[in-house]
Design an enzyme around this catalytic site. Structure first.
Site, PDB file in Angstrom:
ATOM      1  CB  CYS A  60      89.399  32.830  71.558  1.00 41.36           C
ATOM      2  SG  CYS A  60      90.491  31.953  72.668  1.00 41.36           S
ATOM      3  NE  ARG A  91      91.792  35.310  69.850  1.00 43.12           N
ATOM      4  CZ  ARG A  91      91.272  35.008  68.670  1.00 43.12           C
ATOM      5  NH1 ARG A  91      90.821  35.977  67.887  1.00 43.12           N
ATOM      6  NH2 ARG A  91      91.191  33.755  68.270  1.00 43.12           N
ATOM      7  CG  ASP A 103      94.730  33.504  67.841  1.00 48.51           C
ATOM      8  OD1 ASP A 103      95.312  33.763  68.920  1.00 48.51           O
ATOM      9  OD2 ASP A 103      94.448  32.343  67.486  1.00 48.51           O
TER      10      ASP A 103
END
Length: 147
Positions: free
Chosen positions: A9, A15, A115
């Protein structure tokens, strides 16, 4: 056979550490790690990510964010990203990786996973749900590959 999987990520604190631990839960025999395109190097997982994961009996304890590099990419058979633009950035950095980079949400209609950094707890919970669903789908795909 994908024995070494890297989940990517941006900051490597929300994440990708969650996705890493979910894949490890489903496939403890595989090496699954994570990194970030703009990692907050040395930081632990985000406190809200830790809390939401804990509600699902998933520990992010011991996570330490690290920066992705071309050299690091070479150590993995499969690299999973959260967004399509992450694939583009990885392929710019290391064009030879193109064949082994896919979306984490690949089996979920090419779902991109947003996100949650600096957003509400509800956003983190929604992202966790997406990550868990995609991790299950990858687990099934990886099981099918072993047959």
């Amino acid at each position: 056979m994908f024995n070494n999987i890297l989940v990517v990520c941006v900051g490597n604190i929300c994440r990708s550490p969650t996705a890493e631990r979910l894949l490890q839960r489903y496939h403890p025999e595989l090496k699954v790690e994570s990194a970030g395109l703009g990692a907050l190097v040395g930081k632990g997982a985000d406190p809200t990510a830790i809390s939401v994961a804990a509600e699902h009996q998933l520990s992010l304890e011991g996570h330490c964010a690290r920066q992705i590099s071309r050299r690091l990419c070479r150590n993995y058979d499969l690299i999973l990203t959260m967004e399509k633009r992450h694939i583009e950035r990885l392929c710019e950095m290391a064009p030879e990786m193109r064949g082994k980079v896919m979306l984490f949400g690949h089996w979920d209609n090419e779902c991109e996973i947003p996100d949650p950094y600096r957003k509400s707890r509800e956003t983190f919970a929604a992202v966790y749900t997406l990550l868990e669903r995609s991790a299950r789908q990858w687990a099934q795909a990886l099981n099918a590959e072993q047959v």
